[in-house]
Design an enzyme around this catalytic site. Structure first.
Site, PDB file in Angstrom:
ATOM      1  N   LYS A 254     -24.559  41.058 125.589  1.00 23.51           N
ATOM      2  CA  LYS A 254     -25.998  41.280 125.737  1.00 23.51           C
ATOM      3  C   LYS A 254     -26.766  41.097 124.437  1.00 23.51           C
ATOM      4  O   LYS A 254     -27.967  40.826 124.457  1.00 23.51           O
ATOM      5  CB  LYS A 254     -26.253  42.671 126.311  1.00 23.51           C
ATOM      6  CG  LYS A 254     -25.949  42.774 127.805  1.00 23.51           C
ATOM      7  CD  LYS A 254     -26.487  44.074 128.365  1.00 23.51           C
ATOM      8  CE  LYS A 254     -26.310  44.120 129.880  1.00 23.51           C
ATOM      9  NZ  LYS A 254     -27.149  43.101 130.537  1.00 23.51           N
ATOM     10  N   ARG A 255     -26.072  41.235 123.312  1.00 23.92           N
ATOM     11  CA  ARG A 255     -26.790  41.060 122.040  1.00 23.92           C
ATOM     12  C   ARG A 255     -27.247  39.610 121.848  1.00 23.92           C
ATOM     13  O   ARG A 255     -28.070  39.316 120.974  1.00 23.92           O
ATOM     14  CB  ARG A 255     -25.927  41.521 120.866  1.00 23.92           C
ATOM     15  CG  ARG A 255     -24.706  40.674 120.592  1.00 23.92           C
ATOM     16  CD  ARG A 255     -23.830  41.308 119.508  1.00 23.92           C
ATOM     17  NE  ARG A 255     -22.606  40.578 119.280  1.00 23.92           N
ATOM     18  CZ  ARG A 255     -22.475  39.588 118.413  1.00 23.92           C
ATOM     19  NH1 ARG A 255     -23.513  39.205 117.688  1.00 23.92           N
ATOM     20  NH2 ARG A 255     -21.318  38.974 118.248  1.00 23.92           N
TER      21      ARG A 255
END
Length: 485
Positions: A254-255
């Site tokens: 998700k980063r």
């Protein structure tokens, strides 16, 4: 098993990740290119994490992408049930066969005993492998423990020497040393199967001909082949496609931005763009093609062109593709995509729909995702409350800026108001004043929109109308008087 049958078998414990969506797409394309069958199966035996909401989200994500299935939990089929949680009786049949033939055994080791084994292996700086404590228990001992009510797991008895070769349609022959594998658990103490056992039984009983999945599953394949062999079953053909990595070649997370189909949908990406992009992650259609219809993909898809190398996620390329597909949508359809938000903002009413459509038609080529439309059209409905700082320094702080805006105000009052005639009048006026047309265009654009970058100024002016243009120019002139000391 001549007919091609492939499956997508997600675990409904979260959203539909783009890696899973790419796997589904490759299976779907292979099935459609071979006039085969595409099966949806839900691997929901992780009862603690699987949820109905996740299952529904996966189904909706696939439907949004346009990937249909021929058999599945919602539509049934000849080899169901298509949820693992409804197939326990099938697993138990094959599990008993492995126990009866001595290919599997009951393991009574407790969680604490196994934890100690792992810690010991860690202390010895070695990889943990089950030590086979229960591998050779006598039938009498097993019966005694079962009679006492002990709840064992079931382990598969792996060969302790030799090699297992995986014949992979993408990677060729991949060899594994059997001694590196321990006797892995195929059924938990509650009776539910583990992944490596359930997937074999499911794929066999559903007549799956080809298993197309990500390469992270490759180390599981020797274990699965051993189960096929122990049961006397013919395995499917395997194809392990490349993983999807982040731009820095780390594991995608998700980063790195959106990673689920639902997130991309909510951020304004179109299904056509996402499908096109995912198809190119680990597969090449040849001829340096980038933009492809689904029909093109089906016609060209072959595992021969699947890549062994990791595919690198590139959000900029996806966004570029989305812009391409967005440009092909009818303006009215694009307007419908933001209609609710525009009405909530008060920008769209039943009376100004024609104007609203014209505004979108003017700005549409400048956006790459649907949500970008709202800020792109804002100044057509709300006068600028501020001006771009860089624009102010470049255009408003120039000597004579206020006089130039006043000149444009006069032109509006004294000339027919359509884009062509406004442009002609402004350019003629610039010549008379010994200026470049840009000397009038740039400050006017900033005054009307608050921005330095818009569609063609004269088209913007025509849409805004003479009254709005005049009001905004006068407001900008007042602003200039205040900032110039």
């Amino acid at each position: 098993m001549d007919k091609v049958r492939v499956r997508f078998a997600p675990s409904p414990t979260g959203t539909l990740h783009i890696g899973g969506a790419r796997t589904a797409l490759f299976n779907w394309l292979f099935a459609r290119s071979q006039q085969g069958t595409f099966v949806l199966r839900l691997e929901d035996t992780d009862l603690g994490r699987s949820t109905a909401a996740s299952a529904q989200g996966i189904v909706e994500g696939l439907q949004w992408l346009g990937l249909d299935w021929d058999e599945g939990p919602d539509i049934g089929g000849p080899y169901g049930p298509y949820r693992q949680s409804e197939r326990l009786h099938i697993y138990q049949q094959y599990l008993q066969q492995l126990l009866d033939t001595g290919c599997a055994y009951y393991c009574f080791c407790t969680a604490e005993e196994l934890r100690q084994q792992r810690e010991s292996a860690r202390d010895d700086q070695g990889a943990y492998r089950y030590d086979g404590t229960c591998r050779n228990l006598s039938a009498e001992e097993v019966a005694h423990r079962l009679a006492q009510g002990q709840k064992p797991t079931v382990r598969f008895k792996m060969p302790q020497q030799g090699t297992t070769v995986v014949h992979d349609l993408v990677r060729g022959e991949v060899e594994f040393q059997n001694e590196l594998f321990d006797d892995f658990i195929i059924a938990k103490s509650d009776g539910w199967p583990t992944y490596n056992f359930a997937v074999v039984i499911d794929d066999y009983t559903m007549r799956i001909s080809h298993v197309i999945r990500a390469e992270e599953h490759l180390p599981n394949t020797p274990k699965q082949l051993m189960i096929y062999e122990a049961l006397g079953l013919t395995p499917p053909q395997f194809a392990h496609v490349s993983m999807i990595l982040a731009p820095d070649r780390s594991k995608l997370s998700k980063r790195h931005g959106a990673t689920s189909v639902q997130e991309f949908r909510d951020q304004g990406y179109l299904p056509e763009a996402l499908i096109n992009y995912l198809a190119l992650l680990g597969w090449s259609p040849g001829d340096d093609m980038d933009i492809m219809s689904v029909k093109d993909m089906v016609e060209r898809f072959t595992l021969d062109n699947a890549s062994k190398s990791a595919a690198v996620y590139d959000i900029e390329k996806l966004t570029w593709m989305n812009g391409h597909y967005l440009a092909e949508i009818a303006t009215v359809q694009m307007a419908e995509m933001i209609e609710n938000e525009a009405r909530n903002l008060g920008w769209l009413t039943d009376d100004n729909r024609g104007y609203f459509i014209k505004v979108i038609d003017l700005v549409r080529s400048r956006v790459k995702t649907v949500p970008e439309l709202i800020p792109a059209i804002a100044y057509f409905f709300v006068p600028p409350q501020a001006y771009d700082e860089k624009g102010v320094n470049q255009h408003f702080r120039k000597a004579g800026a206020a006089e130039r805006l006043q000149t444009v105000t006069t032109l509006i009052a004294t000339n027919p108001f359509n884009a062509g005639q406004i442009e002609q009048a402004l350019r003629s006026q610039a010549d008379e004043m010994g200026l470049k047309a840009a000397d009038l265009i740039h400050p006017t654009r900033l005054a009307l929109s608050g921005r330095t970058n818009t569609p063609g100024l004269f088209e913007v002016m025509e849409l805004l109308g003479p009254e709005a243009c005049t009001e905004r120019l006068i407001k900008a002139i007042d602003y200039l008087h205040n900032i110039i000391v």
